[in-house]
Design an enzyme around this catalytic site. Sequence first.
Site, PDB file in Angstrom:
ATOM      1  N   LEU A 116       0.797  -1.229   0.000  1.00 40.65           N
ATOM      2  CA  LEU A 116       0.000   0.000   0.000  1.00 40.65           C
ATOM      3  C   LEU A 116       0.831   1.282   0.000  1.00 40.65           C
ATOM      4  O   LEU A 116       0.428   2.273  -0.612  1.00 40.65           O
ATOM      5  CB  LEU A 116      -0.964   0.002   1.185  1.00 40.65           C
ATOM      6  CG  LEU A 116      -2.020  -1.112   1.164  1.00 40.65           C
ATOM      7  CD1 LEU A 116      -2.847  -1.064   2.433  1.00 40.65           C
ATOM      8  CD2 LEU A 116      -2.887  -1.020  -0.071  1.00 40.65           C
ATOM      9  N   HIS A 117       1.966   1.271   0.637  1.00 41.11           N
ATOM     10  CA  HIS A 117       2.769   2.498   0.710  1.00 41.11           C
ATOM     11  C   HIS A 117       3.337   2.920  -0.645  1.00 41.11           C
ATOM     12  O   HIS A 117       3.757   4.057  -0.813  1.00 41.11           O
ATOM     13  CB  HIS A 117       3.908   2.322   1.713  1.00 41.11           C
ATOM     14  CG  HIS A 117       4.985   1.403   1.226  1.00 41.11           C
ATOM     15  ND1 HIS A 117       4.852   0.044   1.299  1.00 41.11           N
ATOM     16  CD2 HIS A 117       6.169   1.660   0.629  1.00 41.11           C
ATOM     17  CE1 HIS A 117       5.943  -0.515   0.777  1.00 41.11           C
ATOM     18  NE2 HIS A 117       6.755   0.442   0.371  1.00 41.11           N
ATOM     19  N   ASP A 118       3.333   2.018  -1.613  1.00 45.68           N
ATOM     20  CA  ASP A 118       3.870   2.328  -2.937  1.00 45.68           C
ATOM     21  C   ASP A 118       2.897   3.080  -3.836  1.00 45.68           C
ATOM     22  O   ASP A 118       3.275   3.511  -4.924  1.00 45.68           O
ATOM     23  CB  ASP A 118       4.268   1.040  -3.671  1.00 45.68           C
ATOM     24  CG  ASP A 118       5.557   0.453  -3.137  1.00 45.68           C
ATOM     25  OD1 ASP A 118       6.335   1.186  -2.498  1.00 45.68           O
ATOM     26  OD2 ASP A 118       5.797  -0.743  -3.357  1.00 45.68           O
TER      27      ASP A 118
END
Length: 64
Positions: A44-46
């Site tokens: 998700l952080h990407d």
Amino acid sequence: MVAEIATEQIAERGLTDRIAVQSDDLLTEDLPAGHDAILLSGVLHDWDPQTGRTMLRKSEEAWS
């Protein structure tokens, strides 16, 4: 690569009869339904918030 490592770890612990690993592309595919758990490891952080919400929605739909 993550799916291969997870598969190896599961086999080493004798859990292949209880845990299945499936690798999918949440940006282009829907997940098949009926999962007990879905792991989004380091994903998700990407992505931007809208894409992250889309991946979470698709995961929720497959999990329910």
